[in-house]
Design an enzyme around this catalytic site. Structure first.
Site, PDB file in Angstrom:
ATOM      1  N   CYS A   1      -5.857   1.776   6.030  1.00 38.70           N
ATOM      2  CA  CYS A   1      -6.501   0.528   6.406  1.00 38.70           C
ATOM      3  C   CYS A   1      -5.917   0.083   7.758  1.00 38.70           C
ATOM      4  O   CYS A   1      -4.923   0.648   8.233  1.00 38.70           O
ATOM      5  CB  CYS A   1      -6.276  -0.526   5.327  1.00 38.70           C
ATOM      6  SG  CYS A   1      -4.573  -1.157   5.280  1.00 38.70           S
TER       7      CYS A   1
ATOM      8  N   HIS B   1       0.849  -1.192   0.000  1.00 38.00           N
ATOM      9  CA  HIS B   1       0.000   0.000   0.000  1.00 38.00           C
ATOM     10  C   HIS B   1       0.883   1.239   0.000  1.00 38.00           C
ATOM     11  O   HIS B   1       2.057   1.189   0.380  1.00 38.00           O
ATOM     12  CB  HIS B   1      -0.887  -0.001   1.248  1.00 38.00           C
ATOM     13  CG  HIS B   1      -1.927  -1.070   1.247  1.00 38.00           C
ATOM     14  ND1 HIS B   1      -2.985  -1.078   2.116  1.00 38.00           N
ATOM     15  CD2 HIS B   1      -2.075  -2.186   0.480  1.00 38.00           C
ATOM     16  CE1 HIS B   1      -3.751  -2.138   1.901  1.00 38.00           C
ATOM     17  NE2 HIS B   1      -3.215  -2.825   0.906  1.00 38.00           N
TER      18      HIS B   1
ATOM     19  N   GLU C   1       0.970   3.821   1.979  1.00 34.38           N
ATOM     20  CA  GLU C   1       1.514   4.140   3.298  1.00 34.38           C
ATOM     21  C   GLU C   1       2.663   3.200   3.659  1.00 34.38           C
ATOM     22  O   GLU C   1       3.689   3.643   4.197  1.00 34.38           O
ATOM     23  CB  GLU C   1       0.432   4.033   4.390  1.00 34.38           C
ATOM     24  CG  GLU C   1      -0.732   4.965   4.206  1.00 34.38           C
ATOM     25  CD  GLU C   1      -1.907   4.344   3.464  1.00 34.38           C
ATOM     26  OE1 GLU C   1      -3.022   4.831   3.645  1.00 34.38           O
ATOM     27  OE2 GLU C   1      -1.700   3.377   2.696  1.00 34.38           O
TER      28      GLU C   1
ATOM     29  N   CYS D   1      -2.127  -0.519   7.582  1.00 34.72           N
ATOM     30  CA  CYS D   1      -1.340   0.705   7.455  1.00 34.72           C
ATOM     31  C   CYS D   1      -1.410   1.544   8.725  1.00 34.72           C
ATOM     32  O   CYS D   1      -0.403   2.127   9.148  1.00 34.72           O
ATOM     33  CB  CYS D   1      -1.798   1.500   6.243  1.00 34.72           C
ATOM     34  SG  CYS D   1      -1.431   0.655   4.678  1.00 34.72           S
TER      35      CYS D   1
END
Length: 156
Positions: free
Chosen positions: A82, A52, A54, A85
């Site tokens: 999420c 992701h 992040e 993250c």
């Protein structure tokens, strides 16, 4: 530079990822007024569900600073992190998360987000991480909608 400037940098990083066929998520990490790292989502490119925006930004920041402790740093994320993250932000000891689109926005775009907000994770987990969002939501939605128009048939 202002928080708005840093978020706009994250939006541009997100646009870069979208143009490469990646999901519309990206982040910028700032410490002491200096951009330490940025990253966009590379899940499909890397065949890695943990890649992701992040996570990529945190990995790059830790590498750049040669530490796992990002205390005093802030992260500007196009989307509300999420649970994975958010946890990484907590464990990296980031000070604050600024996010643009909400988990609900991401779900409406077709992403399979878990419906646990950052505020709820912060509260239930007792994290000192500060959370601000939605922040520049409309600008973040614009790049997310670009992804939807180009790649919206992909499920995530």
């Amino acid at each position: 530079m202002t928080p708005e400037d840093y978020m706009r940098m994250a939006i541009e990083k997100c646009r870069e990822g979208v143009e490469k066929g990646q999901a519309p998520f990206a982040a910028v990490i700032v410490k002491d007024g200096r951009v330490i790292a940025s990253g966009h989502n590379t899940v499909w490119q890397d065949n890695d569900p943990t890649a992701h925006g992040e996570m990529n930004a945190i990995r790059a920041a830790c590498k750049a600073l040669a530490t796992i402790d990002l205390e005093g740093s802030d992260i500007y994320s196009v989307g509300e992190p999420c649970p994975m993250c958010f946890s990484a932000c907590h464990w990296a000891k980031l000070r604050k998360v600024y996010y643009g689109i909400t988990i609900e926005d991401a779900r409406e775009l077709g992403f399979q987000e878990l419906t646990i907000s950052n505020a709820r994770m912060k509260e239930e987990g007792g994290s000192p991480l500060k959370v601000e969002g939605p922040f520049l939501r409309e600008e973040c939605l614009e790049v997310a909608r670009l992804w939807k128009s180009l790649h919206g048939d992909r499920t995530y």
